[in-house]
Design a protein around this motif. Structure first.
Motif, mmCIF file in Angstrom:
data_model
loop_
_atom_site.group_PDB
_atom_site.id
_atom_site.type_symbol
_atom_site.label_atom_id
_atom_site.label_comp_id
_atom_site.label_asym_id
_atom_site.label_seq_id
_atom_site.Cartn_x
_atom_site.Cartn_y
_atom_site.Cartn_z
ATOM 1 N N ASP A 50 52.874 -3.503 -0.708
ATOM 2 C CA ASP A 50 54.069 -2.996 -1.379
ATOM 3 C C ASP A 50 54.595 -4.050 -2.347
ATOM 4 O O ASP A 50 54.742 -5.229 -1.994
ATOM 5 C CB ASP A 50 55.155 -2.644 -0.359
ATOM 6 C CG ASP A 50 54.781 -1.425 0.470
ATOM 7 O OD1 ASP A 50 54.316 -0.436 -0.129
ATOM 8 O OD2 ASP A 50 54.954 -1.463 1.702
ATOM 9 N N VAL A 200 45.877 -2.070 4.545
ATOM 10 C CA VAL A 200 47.083 -2.772 4.122
ATOM 11 C C VAL A 200 46.807 -4.271 4.149
ATOM 12 O O VAL A 200 46.190 -4.787 5.089
ATOM 13 C CB VAL A 200 48.267 -2.430 5.046
ATOM 14 C CG1 VAL A 200 49.495 -3.273 4.688
ATOM 15 C CG2 VAL A 200 48.614 -0.940 4.960
ATOM 16 N N SER A 252 54.222 4.268 -0.717
ATOM 17 C CA SER A 252 54.163 2.944 -0.116
ATOM 18 C C SER A 252 52.725 2.637 0.260
ATOM 19 O O SER A 252 51.863 3.527 0.263
ATOM 20 C CB SER A 252 55.042 2.872 1.137
ATOM 21 O OG SER A 252 54.512 3.712 2.155
ATOM 22 N N ALA A 254 51.713 1.877 3.247
ATOM 23 C CA ALA A 254 51.447 2.597 4.494
ATOM 24 C C ALA A 254 51.191 4.076 4.232
ATOM 25 O O ALA A 254 50.368 4.704 4.913
ATOM 26 C CB ALA A 254 52.624 2.427 5.451
ATOM 27 N N ASP A 255 51.869 4.643 3.237
ATOM 28 C CA ASP A 255 51.642 6.049 2.884
ATOM 29 C C ASP A 255 50.223 6.245 2.373
ATOM 30 O O ASP A 255 49.573 7.254 2.663
ATOM 31 C CB ASP A 255 52.650 6.459 1.802
ATOM 32 C CG ASP A 255 52.376 7.843 1.225
ATOM 33 O OD1 ASP A 255 52.291 8.803 2.007
ATOM 34 O OD2 ASP A 255 52.245 7.958 -0.016
ATOM 35 N N THR A 258 46.097 6.027 4.945
ATOM 36 C CA THR A 258 45.888 7.067 5.950
ATOM 37 C C THR A 258 44.564 7.750 5.638
ATOM 38 O O THR A 258 44.161 7.836 4.471
ATOM 39 C CB THR A 258 47.023 8.112 5.939
ATOM 40 O OG1 THR A 258 47.136 8.669 4.614
ATOM 41 C CG2 THR A 258 48.349 7.495 6.346
#
Length: 283
Positions: A50, A200, A252, A254-255, A258
Motif C-alpha cells: 500500500d 503482499v 488495497s 490486501a484487496d 486474493t
C-alpha cells in the motif's frame, strides 16, 4: 479467499508496441510457419504494497540485451527448477494437493510452480516468503549469513529445498495467491507456460532488485506506469499490462492479493485489424 474475477471483453494489443515481437508476429500473420517451441514452465510474482496513492507493485525493467522481452517492464519471475517439485521441500500452508486442485494440475506440478514463485522472487528481489514455523514471523534474509545464497540459487548450485532445510525454514504457501495462467503465443521462439501469483510485501524485508537481468528495479504506481505506456515511454507485454491495470484498480494490497476464481489459460494470437496487426486475447 477467492475474489470474483471481472469478465473482460476481447482485447487487442498493437504489434507496433511490442519490441522484439513485431517481426515474427508479422511473418506468422503473413502465413510463414516454423516449428512451435515447447513452452517452458515459469512463475512470476506481483509483489504489492500500500502506498499513498493506493497499491504499488514492484517491477523490473529488463536490460536491453535480453533475448526475451528486452527493455520491458516485468514482474519478478522466471523458469521453474525441476527440483522445486521434488518431495521433501519444507512446506507450510495449503498443501501441494490443495494447490493442484486450484491450478488444475498434479500436486508435484503445483508444488513446482508455487516453489518457483517463492524462489524467483527471492533470487531477483531478495524477498523470501519463508519462516521458522507455519505461523511465525518471516525470516530476514539480509544479514551477512545470507551472503552468496541468492547467487548460488541463480546458478542452480543450490535448490530452494536445500536452502530451507539448511536454514530450518518452511515455505509459506499461505502468503501467495494465484491470479492468472498465460501461455506465450505459438510464433515466439521462446515460449513460457506461466502462472502469475501475487503476495503482499512482507514487513521488515526489503525488495532490492539485485539481479543482472534488470537495469531498473522499483516500486511502481500503476497509474504512472500506464501513463508512460500510453505515451510510448514504457513497454509492457500484454499480460503485464493487464495485471498492472488490475493492481491499479484494487482498493488495497490486501484487496488485490486474493485468489482469482477464473484461472483459464490465456494465449494471445496474432490477427489483422482495421487499425493494423495486433495481439488478441479472448474474453
Amino acid at each position: 479467499m477467492a475474489s470474483a474475477s471481472r469478465s473482460r471483453p476481447e482485447r487487442y494489443f498493437p504489434i507496433t508496441r511490442l519490441s522484439g515481437v513485431s517481426d515474427l508476429a508479422l511473418r506468422w500473420l503473413g502465413g510463414e510457419r516454423w516449428d512451435e517451441a515447447t513452452p517452458r514452465r515459469a512463475s512470476t510474482v506481483m509483489l504489492v504494497r500500500d502506498g499513498e496513492r493506493g497499491p504499488e507493485v514492484f517491477m523490473l525493467k529488463r536490460v536491453s540485451g535480453m533475448a526475451f522481452a528486452p527493455s520491458m517492464h516485468v514482474f519478478p519471475g522466471g523458469g521453474v527448477d525441476a527440483r522445486d517439485g521434488e518431495a521433501g521441500l519444507p512446506w507450510a500452508g495449503p498443501s501441494p494437493a490443495e494447490w493442484a486442485e486450484r491450478l488444475g494440475c498434479t500436486p508435484s506440478e503445483a508444488q513446482m510452480y508455487v516453489a518457483a514463485a517463492v524462489r524467483e522472487v527471492f533470487e531477483e528481489v531478495g524477498v523470501l516468503l519463508a519462516s521458522p514455523s507455519a505461523t511465525g514471523p518471516l525470516v530476514d534474509p539480509h544479514d551477512e549469513t545470507w551472503a552468496g545464497i541468492r547467487e548460488r540459487l541463480v546458478t542452480r548450485e543450490l535448490s530452494l529445498a536445500e536452502v530451507l532445510v539448511e536454514r530450518a525454514l518452511v515455505l509459506r504457501s499461505d502468503l501467495i495467491v494465484a491470479k492468472a495462467h498465460w501461455l506465450t503465443p505459438v510464433f515466439e521462439p521462446r515460449r513460457f507456460d506461466t502462472w502469475f501469483f501475487a503476495a503482499v510485501m512482507p514487513e521488515h524485508q526489503v525488495a532490492d532488485g539485485n539481479t543482472s537481468e534488470a537495469e531498473i528495479a522499483e516500486w511502481v504506481v500503476p497509474e504512472d506506469l500506464l501513463k508512460e505506456y500510453a505515451a510510448e515511454l514504457a513497454s509492457l507485454l500484454p499480460p503485464t499490462l493487464v495485471w498492472v491495470e488490475e493492481v491499479g484498480s484494487a482498493t488495497s494490497a490486501a484487496d488485490f492479493v486474493t485468489h482469482s476464481e477464473d484461472l483459464a489459460l490465456v494465449m494471445p494470437d496474432i490477427v489483422d485489424t482495421p487499425d493494423g496487426p495486433a495481439m488478441r486475447i479472448d474474453a
